[in-house]
Structures are given as C-alpha cells and as structure tokens.
Scaffold this motif. Structure first.
Motif, mmCIF file in Angstrom:
data_model
loop_
_atom_site.group_PDB
_atom_site.id
_atom_site.type_symbol
_atom_site.label_atom_id
_atom_site.label_comp_id
_atom_site.label_asym_id
_atom_site.label_seq_id
_atom_site.Cartn_x
_atom_site.Cartn_y
_atom_site.Cartn_z
ATOM 1 N N UNK A 160 12.169 1.136 3.634
ATOM 2 C CA UNK A 160 10.752 1.103 3.246
ATOM 3 C C UNK A 160 10.277 1.220 4.358
ATOM 4 N N UNK A 161 10.339 2.616 4.787
ATOM 5 C CA UNK A 161 9.406 2.783 5.965
ATOM 6 C C UNK A 161 7.996 2.980 6.141
ATOM 7 N N UNK A 162 6.827 2.278 4.638
ATOM 8 C CA UNK A 162 5.841 1.841 5.279
ATOM 9 C C UNK A 162 5.645 0.715 5.549
ATOM 10 N N UNK A 163 7.030 -0.237 6.392
ATOM 11 C CA UNK A 163 7.047 -1.953 6.742
ATOM 12 C C UNK A 163 6.241 -2.316 5.452
ATOM 13 N N UNK A 164 6.689 -4.500 6.112
ATOM 14 C CA UNK A 164 6.168 -4.926 4.591
ATOM 15 C C UNK A 164 5.249 -4.821 4.635
ATOM 16 N N UNK A 165 3.687 -4.341 4.831
ATOM 17 C CA UNK A 165 2.294 -4.488 5.177
ATOM 18 C C UNK A 165 1.881 -3.653 3.897
ATOM 19 N N UNK A 166 2.575 -2.498 3.726
ATOM 20 C CA UNK A 166 2.597 -1.083 3.298
ATOM 21 C C UNK A 166 1.334 -0.661 4.172
ATOM 22 N N UNK A 167 1.737 -0.268 5.167
ATOM 23 C CA UNK A 167 0.588 0.408 6.092
ATOM 24 C C UNK A 167 0.301 1.786 5.344
ATOM 25 N N UNK A 168 0.800 2.764 4.475
ATOM 26 C CA UNK A 168 0.353 4.049 4.565
ATOM 27 C C UNK A 168 -0.668 4.964 5.149
ATOM 28 N N UNK A 169 -0.079 5.615 5.754
ATOM 29 C CA UNK A 169 -1.042 6.648 6.117
ATOM 30 C C UNK A 169 -1.136 6.229 8.028
ATOM 31 N N UNK A 170 -0.526 5.295 7.546
ATOM 32 C CA UNK A 170 -0.113 4.482 9.578
ATOM 33 C C UNK A 170 0.939 5.452 10.328
ATOM 34 N N UNK A 171 0.459 6.645 10.601
ATOM 35 C CA UNK A 171 1.740 7.622 11.092
ATOM 36 C C UNK A 171 3.274 6.799 11.906
ATOM 37 N N UNK A 172 2.826 5.827 12.521
ATOM 38 C CA UNK A 172 3.854 5.554 13.791
ATOM 39 C C UNK A 172 4.567 4.620 12.587
ATOM 40 N N UNK A 173 4.011 3.782 12.123
ATOM 41 C CA UNK A 173 4.902 2.550 11.599
ATOM 42 C C UNK A 173 6.006 3.485 9.853
ATOM 43 N N UNK A 174 5.595 5.108 9.930
ATOM 44 C CA UNK A 174 6.387 5.170 8.752
ATOM 45 C C UNK A 174 7.416 6.212 10.235
ATOM 46 N N UNK A 175 6.888 6.611 11.181
ATOM 47 C CA UNK A 175 8.138 7.260 11.758
ATOM 48 C C UNK A 175 8.728 6.524 12.668
#
Length: 400
Positions: A160-175
């Motif tokens: 779940x690479x957007x994290x528990x807050x679903x920070x969609x489009x915030x690249x560092x959390x995705x990587x």
C-alpha cells in the motif's frame, strides 16, 4: 479527442457506472471490514526504536480474484515506513507465495495503480475483497500481470505504497513505502526469502509506475542493502503538474481532484483545500476509488470548482513543491531500468519520459525505453506489459 481515447474513456465509464453502488462507508455483510474499521490497520502507540521496513504485525489472509495457476499462500504484513516528509508510520503490504516457489528464492515488488484517497482502494483491501470492489480500482486490470509473476514461482509483495493517509501524488511516500515493503517481505520468515541477498524485480504501471520508478531512484541512498536487479515502469507520470494541465477538463480530469487533495495531505501548509469552493468535494472524493472518480468528474475543469476560477497548481508555493516531486529528482537508479509508454499518452505525457530517458543516459543509467505507436495510456498497459514482465523475469532469472 481521438476515437481511441473515446473508446478507452467509455470503457472506464462503463466500469465506473456498473459499480457506482459500491458502498463507500462500510463493507457489505460477509466482506472483510474496511481498513478504517479494521483494528489491524491501526497505527501502533509507538514506533520508537523500529527500523524502516520492520514488520510490526502480520496475519494470513485469503485472496480473491488472483488467477494464478497454482495455489497461493498470502499474508498481510504491517510494516514501518515514512511519509513524504519523513514522519514514521506503518502501512500494509500483501505478501503472496506460490505453493511451488522458484527454487532460488526471488521477489517481485508489484505496484498496482491506486490514484485515490480512500484506504479501501489500496491493494491490501482489494486483494481480499474481490469483485466488485476490484472493479473500482486498477486491481481488476492488474490481476493478470500479478498472476504472471506468481506463475513464474516468484514471491510477490504488493505494498500500500500511498501509506495509511493515501498521500496520492506525493512522490517520496510512493517510493519509500515500496522499498520498505521489499524490506518487510525479505524479513518476513513465512515468505521464505534470503533477506537482503534476495534478488528483487519491480513492476508498476501508471500510478504504480510512480512507486516503482521512484523506488528505483531512491534505492541507492534509502535502501542500498537491497539487491534490486531491475525495475520496469510503464505509463509513468513524470510530472504531476504537467499531467494536470493535460488532463484538465478532459476525460481523465477527475484524477486532478484526487491528486490535489493527495498533495494537500502530504503538504498541509500549502492549504490547497482552500482553493476549492465546493465543501462536498473532499468528502465525495474520499469515498471513491479511481474508476468512480473518473465516472463522476468527466470533462470537469478544476477551475469550475475553485474560488474565482483559479488554477490551484499555479500557485508559486504549490508549483515549487511539485517541482521537487518530478521523476529524476529523487536520485539515480543503480540497477537496470525498463520504461514503456504510449506514443501519445494523455495522462502521463510521453514527452516527459522522453526527457527523463535522455537525462538517465547522460547519468549512465542502463535504461531500455519502448514506445508503442498508435496507443494511448489505457491501451499501452495491455500492449506493453507482457514485454516488460518478460524483461523483469529475464533479469531475475539471470540473478544468483
């Protein structure tokens, strides 16, 4: 709009309309509880002393809708990662192991596209819930690719690479969440892997390409111990600001709304919600997955829902943040990279990937780049994924 784009958009709307009645607040009776209602997803009281990728909790689960040839064992693992600004938290990954694993333990990190603000849209829930829930996200379209890797005998981790807050489009959390998911899988004993000696391949398309490619960029500094042998990413949105301009008011314009609020969650100081004049917009978006968002906001320009019709992403402070989140700004991949794109991508903007590949060549990155003539974003996934998967498989098979 080309006829090709119309066909793709109609397909998206058909799926969204067919499943418009999917509950947004609670799961159907007999379904797994939604993440927001499931204590297993809750953040621990403290993460003090825990390392990135450390497994905090786990449980076996039953998968629904994964069409692998052999039986599978699967677990949800709760692991430590961090948000875009470096704040530790826990997120989820699904670790899937075929009953007949590859004799040499190898791992694929598989990032499906999510592109939404609701935690029920994340793969950890979708892989348990099945249809119709998977039809509201990319998971229903991604299951074939996932099954292909499993049929090769690889263990697969789906974060779940957007994290528990679903920070969609915030690249560092995705990587980061992608890399920490790999760490979690390697240190999860039931997966049967060889720790950080495990060869790892990564794959993702569209939103999943962001988690994949940004992980490839961050790996050298953030997770240098991982043995990544190759990463394949298709339909990569290299610059969400530029993608937003292209999508605005078009068939995929709904993505702009979810991306704006995803950035707002990662960077609350930008006060992006204040630009919007519809108080019902965020609650509505927060209860939808991606195909539902597309079906709800087709051809709706962002300016039609902002105060005085402003373009929120044009604010200098917002633009400055978006500039830091472009592909190529996180680092330099230290393993081979495979990128594939539609010839004319109306979401990811092919010219951005062209420029990224040129930059990578200047940096000496081993990058293979394939463009598919006569395709757009949706079609290119089905056309280009088989060759990309074969590339990952070849690199894993060549690794010891």
């Amino acid at each position: 709009m080309t006829r090709r784009m119309v066909r793709s958009f109609v397909a998206c709307l058909t799926v969204a309309a067919g499943f418009a009645g999917i509950p947004q607040v609670q799961a159907d009776p007999g379904m797994p509880p939604l993440p927001a209602q499931d204590p297993f997803y809750a953040q621990p009281d403290s993460l003090r002393g825990m390392g990135m990728g450390q497994v905090v909790d786990s449980r076996p689960i039953a998968l629904t809708g994964v069409s692998a040839q052999a039986p599978l064992s699967a677990w949800q693992v709760k692991y430590v990662s961090q948000d875009t600004k470096g704040k530790p938290w826990t997120t989820m990954a699904t670790v899937i192991k075929p009953s007949v694993p590859n004799p040499q333990a190898k791992l694929v990190s598989f990032q499906p596209w999510i592109d939404a603000l609701d935690t029920r849209c994340n793969p950890s829930y979708q892989l348990r819930a099945g249809v119709p829930y998977q039809a509201s996200t990319g998971m229903i379209a991604e299951n074939g690719n996932l099954a292909t890797f499993l049929d090769h005998g690889y263990t697969v981790v789906v974060p779940d690479y957007l994290g528990p807050e679903n920070q969609f489009a915030a690249g560092y959390v995705e990587g980061r969440a992608t890399l920490d998911g790999i760490r979690a899988a390697e240190n999860f004993a039931p997966a049967g892997l060889n720790g950080n000696a495990t060869p790892v391949g990564l794959f993702g398309y569209s939103g999943g390409a962001r988690g994949t490619e940004f992980a490839a960029e961050l790996a050298a500094d953030y997770a240098p111990e991982l043995k990544i042998v190759g990463s394949a990413a298709g339909g990569l949105p290299t610059d969400m600001g530029r993608s937003a301009e292209v999508m605005n008011g078009g068939p995929f314009g709904g993505i702009n709304f979810s991306a704006s609020y995803g950035i707002a969650r990662a960077y609350p100081e930008l006060n992006i919600p204040a630009y919007f004049n519809d108080p019902g917009l965020l609650p509505a978006l927060s209860g939808m997955c991606q195909t539902q968002i597309l079906g709800s906001y087709p051809f709706v320009p962002m300016q039609s829902k902002t105060v005085n019709g402003v373009w929120p992403l044009g604010d200098p402070q917002v633009q400055a943040v978006l500039d830091t989140l472009k592909a190529g700004h996180y680092g330099t991949p230290n393993a081979p990279l495979y990128l594939f794109m539609a010839e004319h991508d109306e979401i990811a903007v092919t010219e951005g990937t062209d420029a990224l590949v040129d930059e990578y060549h200047r940096r000496g990155v081993d990058v293979t780049y394939v463009k598919y003539p006569g395709t757009e974003h949706v079609i290119a996934e089905s056309v280009g994924s088989p060759a990309a998967i074969t590339w990952v498989v070849d690199h894993l098979n060549a690794a010891n």
